[in-house]
Scaffold this motif. Structure first.
Motif, PDB file in Angstrom:
ATOM      1  N   SER A 256     -31.061  49.293  78.929  1.00  0.00           N
ATOM      2  CA  SER A 256     -31.248  48.157  79.827  1.00  0.00           C
ATOM      3  C   SER A 256     -30.100  47.181  79.617  1.00  0.00           C
ATOM      4  N   ALA A 257     -29.422  46.813  80.684  1.00  0.00           N
ATOM      5  CA  ALA A 257     -28.287  45.897  80.608  1.00  0.00           C
ATOM      6  C   ALA A 257     -28.658  44.559  81.235  1.00  0.00           C
ATOM      7  N   GLY A 258     -28.511  43.499  80.478  1.00  0.00           N
ATOM      8  CA  GLY A 258     -28.815  42.171  80.981  1.00  0.00           C
ATOM      9  C   GLY A 258     -27.582  41.303  81.032  1.00  0.00           C
ATOM     10  N   LYS A 259     -27.792  40.002  81.034  1.00  0.00           N
ATOM     11  CA  LYS A 259     -26.704  39.028  81.032  1.00  0.00           C
ATOM     12  C   LYS A 259     -26.998  38.002  79.957  1.00  0.00           C
ATOM     13  N   SER A 260     -26.074  37.849  79.023  1.00  0.00           N
ATOM     14  CA  SER A 260     -26.276  36.919  77.925  1.00  0.00           C
ATOM     15  C   SER A 260     -26.162  35.473  78.400  1.00  0.00           C
ATOM     16  N   ALA A 261     -26.830  34.589  77.697  1.00  0.00           N
ATOM     17  CA  ALA A 261     -26.741  33.143  77.928  1.00  0.00           C
ATOM     18  C   ALA A 261     -27.278  32.469  76.677  1.00  0.00           C
ATOM     19  N   HIS A 262     -26.995  31.191  76.547  1.00  0.00           N
ATOM     20  CA  HIS A 262     -27.518  30.446  75.412  1.00  0.00           C
ATOM     21  C   HIS A 262     -29.032  30.345  75.525  1.00  0.00           C
ATOM     22  N   ALA A 263     -29.708  30.419  74.391  1.00  0.00           N
ATOM     23  CA  ALA A 263     -31.169  30.391  74.397  1.00  0.00           C
ATOM     24  C   ALA A 263     -31.733  29.077  74.920  1.00  0.00           C
ATOM     25  N   SER A 264     -30.932  28.019  74.929  1.00  0.00           N
ATOM     26  CA  SER A 264     -31.405  26.745  75.472  1.00  0.00           C
ATOM     27  C   SER A 264     -31.487  26.770  76.992  1.00  0.00           C
ATOM     28  N   ARG A 265     -30.801  27.735  77.618  1.00  0.00           N
ATOM     29  CA  ARG A 265     -30.861  27.903  79.067  1.00  0.00           C
ATOM     30  C   ARG A 265     -31.071  29.369  79.414  1.00  0.00           C
ATOM     31  N   PRO A 266     -32.198  29.939  79.006  1.00  0.00           N
ATOM     32  CA  PRO A 266     -32.414  31.369  79.245  1.00  0.00           C
ATOM     33  C   PRO A 266     -32.472  31.736  80.721  1.00  0.00           C
ATOM     34  N   LYS A 394     -17.309   7.078  81.728  1.00  0.00           N
ATOM     35  CA  LYS A 394     -17.209   6.561  83.101  1.00  0.00           C
ATOM     36  C   LYS A 394     -15.823   6.015  83.387  1.00  0.00           C
ATOM     37  N   ASP A 395     -15.234   5.302  82.426  1.00  0.00           N
ATOM     38  CA  ASP A 395     -13.902   4.726  82.626  1.00  0.00           C
ATOM     39  C   ASP A 395     -12.843   5.800  82.835  1.00  0.00           C
ATOM     40  N   VAL A 396     -12.917   6.880  82.051  1.00  0.00           N
ATOM     41  CA  VAL A 396     -11.886   7.931  82.125  1.00  0.00           C
ATOM     42  C   VAL A 396     -12.082   8.825  83.342  1.00  0.00           C
ATOM     43  N   THR A 397     -13.324   9.164  83.647  1.00  0.00           N
ATOM     44  CA  THR A 397     -13.584  10.140  84.716  1.00  0.00           C
ATOM     45  C   THR A 397     -13.884   9.501  86.063  1.00  0.00           C
ATOM     46  N   CYS A 398     -14.192   8.200  86.071  1.00  0.00           N
ATOM     47  CA  CYS A 398     -14.617   7.491  87.291  1.00  0.00           C
ATOM     48  C   CYS A 398     -15.942   8.021  87.844  1.00  0.00           C
ATOM     49  N   ASP A 399     -16.695   8.723  86.999  1.00  0.00           N
ATOM     50  CA  ASP A 399     -18.020   9.219  87.386  1.00  0.00           C
ATOM     51  C   ASP A 399     -19.036   8.114  87.079  1.00  0.00           C
ATOM     52  N   ILE A 400     -19.050   7.091  87.928  1.00  0.00           N
ATOM     53  CA  ILE A 400     -19.824   5.890  87.619  1.00  0.00           C
ATOM     54  C   ILE A 400     -21.332   6.085  87.788  1.00  0.00           C
ATOM     55  N   GLU A 401     -21.744   7.173  88.437  1.00  0.00           N
ATOM     56  CA  GLU A 401     -23.176   7.427  88.636  1.00  0.00           C
ATOM     57  C   GLU A 401     -23.785   8.227  87.497  1.00  0.00           C
ATOM     58  N   ALA A 402     -22.969   8.625  86.526  1.00  0.00           N
ATOM     59  CA  ALA A 402     -23.446   9.470  85.431  1.00  0.00           C
ATOM     60  C   ALA A 402     -24.517   8.763  84.607  1.00  0.00           C
ATOM     61  N   LYS A 403     -25.448   9.547  84.080  1.00  0.00           N
ATOM     62  CA  LYS A 403     -26.521   9.029  83.235  1.00  0.00           C
ATOM     63  C   LYS A 403     -26.665   9.913  81.998  1.00  0.00           C
ATOM     64  N   PRO A 404     -27.143   9.353  80.902  1.00  0.00           N
ATOM     65  CA  PRO A 404     -27.381  10.166  79.700  1.00  0.00           C
ATOM     66  C   PRO A 404     -28.331  11.324  80.005  1.00  0.00           C
ATOM     67  N   ILE A 405     -28.172  12.415  79.268  1.00  0.00           N
ATOM     68  CA  ILE A 405     -28.938  13.624  79.561  1.00  0.00           C
ATOM     69  C   ILE A 405     -29.717  14.101  78.338  1.00  0.00           C
ATOM     70  N   ALA A 406     -30.676  14.977  78.599  1.00  0.00           N
ATOM     71  CA  ALA A 406     -31.421  15.671  77.543  1.00  0.00           C
ATOM     72  C   ALA A 406     -31.114  17.155  77.650  1.00  0.00           C
ATOM     73  N   ILE A 407     -31.095  17.852  76.520  1.00  0.00           N
ATOM     74  CA  ILE A 407     -30.757  19.278  76.508  1.00  0.00           C
ATOM     75  C   ILE A 407     -31.738  20.059  75.640  1.00  0.00           C
ATOM     76  N   GLY A 408     -31.682  21.373  75.795  1.00  0.00           N
ATOM     77  CA  GLY A 408     -32.463  22.261  74.941  1.00  0.00           C
ATOM     78  C   GLY A 408     -31.664  22.778  73.767  1.00  0.00           C
ATOM     79  N   GLY A 409     -30.354  22.581  73.808  1.00  0.00           N
ATOM     80  CA  GLY A 409     -29.501  23.051  72.725  1.00  0.00           C
ATOM     81  C   GLY A 409     -29.723  22.259  71.449  1.00  0.00           C
ATOM     82  N   GLY A 410     -29.333  22.841  70.352  1.00  0.00           N
ATOM     83  CA  GLY A 410     -29.461  22.161  69.063  1.00  0.00           C
ATOM     84  C   GLY A 410     -28.089  21.922  68.478  1.00  0.00           C
ATOM     85  N   THR A 411     -27.692  20.676  68.318  1.00  0.00           N
ATOM     86  CA  THR A 411     -26.375  20.354  67.786  1.00  0.00           C
ATOM     87  C   THR A 411     -26.485  19.672  66.431  1.00  0.00           C
ATOM     88  N   TYR A 412     -25.339  19.474  65.807  1.00  0.00           N
ATOM     89  CA  TYR A 412     -25.292  18.795  64.518  1.00  0.00           C
ATOM     90  C   TYR A 412     -25.777  17.348  64.599  1.00  0.00           C
TER      91      TYR A 412
END
Length: 461
Positions: A256-266, A394-412
């Motif tokens: 069976s052949a699938g497609k890999s992805a990070h477990a935080s976004r299965p 926001k200053d560097v990218t001019c993406d002024i509508e951006a908002k903080p996000i939540a993720i399923g990944g686990g970082t340091y």
């Protein structure tokens, strides 16, 4: 030149250094004397520290578990946390996974996004600050771990055994821009069962808890497996599960052949194990062991990634839905093991998740073993660290509508206090971490250099 212009002047050096880092296969291996995670991670750690020393910084290696690179001084410390190890490369690459090849304006290689590319960029952003002559009132410390993907023994050694001080404010470039203010809880469990009769079958699939299984196979006698093989054309008629049958000696090998992805976004991947089990279940196969395993999947897993059939489809408004990933399966010598990675919402108690899994396991006579995990991370959106990094983005990218996000990944960010994930994936950048042909578009390095140089300086000044 201003700070951003100085940072951009190092772009060619960044590209070269990323290529060199990618050429080190830093997958965890058998421990060696003085190399707790094997040769590759130790070599990658040495490379980063030698590069830091070459760029004019003070460096120190802590027993090949971790290392740090220092610049400046002050009563407070700004931390940049990242890792030099990578997940296994898997199969099907169109570019060698450890060559750092460039094609179509992209650098290809395992770890180019996770986490070698971002950390190299941050290192040159530190150099830009040093060479600019701008005054900083705080020490800047890059902390490098060699075991992030498989256990965090690096951080346990550095902050635990050695009791190294926590930086006052930190970020890790191991997620997505703009700023990750919440990370779901992580739970890794193994479901186990021993059968009286294995029916001379063997199942193997996947290579890590935190990756969607991209390959699985069933080895079974031709006589026992003919029902599955005969049903395959009907099964494939309306689906594209990538399942094939071949005959080897007296046995059938069903792959069976699938497609890999990070477990935080299965949901971004395609699970080869679940697909194989779906085939077995729908074929009407009869036989004590394999039938039991397939029935468990058909009732409790299906092709789901949210744990609904296990009764654990929790969600909350801050971090979204629970995710469930079948990372590995093994059935050999009558012993079954199913390795599952779960990311649960920040407001949900882990015991509620364990209770749901345990109930499903008990119904099928399985034992549950918790192999590891991390508690959720939550830092309020109005926190100084979050607000400062958001302003820089926001200053560097001019993406002024951006908002903080939540993720399923686990970082340091979970390893210490006052730390968040900050980048490195940009809004229009494909997330192919943990996948074949992982790549970094060279054009994105410009934004990375500008963002990280400004962010480190703003936190340290």
């Amino acid at each position: 030149m201003n700070l951003q212009e100085i940072a951009l002047s190092y772009k060619d050096d960044v590209i070269k250094s990323i290529q060199e880092a990618i050429r080190i296969k830093s997958v965890e291996e058998t421990p060696l004397p003085g190399k707790p995670f094997g040769e590759g991670p130790a070599e990658a750690l040495r490379y980063f520290l030698q590069l830091g020393e070459h760029l004019g910084f003070e460096v120190e290696n802590f027993d090949n578990y971790a290392g740090h690179i220092d610049f400046g001084s002050g009563d407070e410390t700004i931390g940049i946390l990242g890792h030099v190890d990578v997940v296994p490369e898997g199969e099907g690459w169109s570019h060698p996974p450890y060559a750092g090849e460039i094609g179509d304006g992209k650098i290809y290689g395992r770890g180019v996004l996770d986490d070698k590319g971002p950390m190299i960029t941050c290192l040159y952003a530190m150099k830009a600050i040093k060479d600019s002559g701008l005054k900083t009132g705080k020490k800047i410390r890059m902390i490098l771990g060699a075991n992030e993907e498989t256990g965090w023994g690096c951080m346990n050694h550095y902050f635990g055994k050695l009791n190294m001080p926590h930086p006052d404010l930190s970020f890790t470039p191991d997620s997505t821009f703009p700023v990750t203010f919440a990370e779901k809880g992580i739970m890794q469990v193994v479901l186990k069962k021993t059968y009286k009769n294995s029916e001379n079958i063997k199942i193997k699939g996947g290579n890590a808890f935190n990756s969607v299984s991209e390959k699985a196979f069933l080895e079974i006698s031709e006589e026992s497996g003919k029902r599955i093989a005969n049903y395959l054309p009907e099964f494939n008629k309306d689906k594209d599960y990538g399942i094939k049958v071949e005959k080897i000696s007296e046995n059938l090998i069903i792959t069976s052949a699938g497609k890999s992805a990070h477990a935080s976004r299965p949901d971004k991947g395609y699970n080869a194990v679940s697909a194989l089990m779906t085939l077995i279940s729908e074929s009407g196969y009869r036989g004590e062991t394999l039938e039991d395993v397939a029935k468990f999947f058909s009732e409790k897993i299906k092709m789901e990634t949210d744990g609904k059939s296990m009764g654990i489809a929790f969600e909350d408004k801050d971090s979204g839905q629970l995710t469930l990933n079948i990372g590995m399966i093994s059935l050999e010598n009558k012993k079954l093991e199913i390795s599952i990675d779960i990311r649960y919402p920040v407001t949900i108690e882990k015991n509620a998740v364990l209770e749901g899994i345990g109930k499903s396991a008990t119904e099928f006579g399985m034992e549950i073993e918790v192999k590891g995990g991390k508690d959720p991370l939550y830092i309020p959106r109005d926190n100084f660290l979050v607000k400062t990094l958001m302003d820089v983005y926001k200053d560097v990218t001019c993406d002024i509508e951006a908002k903080p996000i939540a993720i399923g990944g686990g970082t340091y960010a979970r390893a210490i206090k006052n730390c968040v994930a900050f980048g490195a994936l940009l809004k229009d950048q494909e997330d192919n971490m943990h996948q074949k042909d992982e790549y970094l578009e060279i054009s994105k390095i410009d934004a990375w250099l500008k963002i990280y140089a400004e962010a480190i300086y703003k936190l340290a000044k």
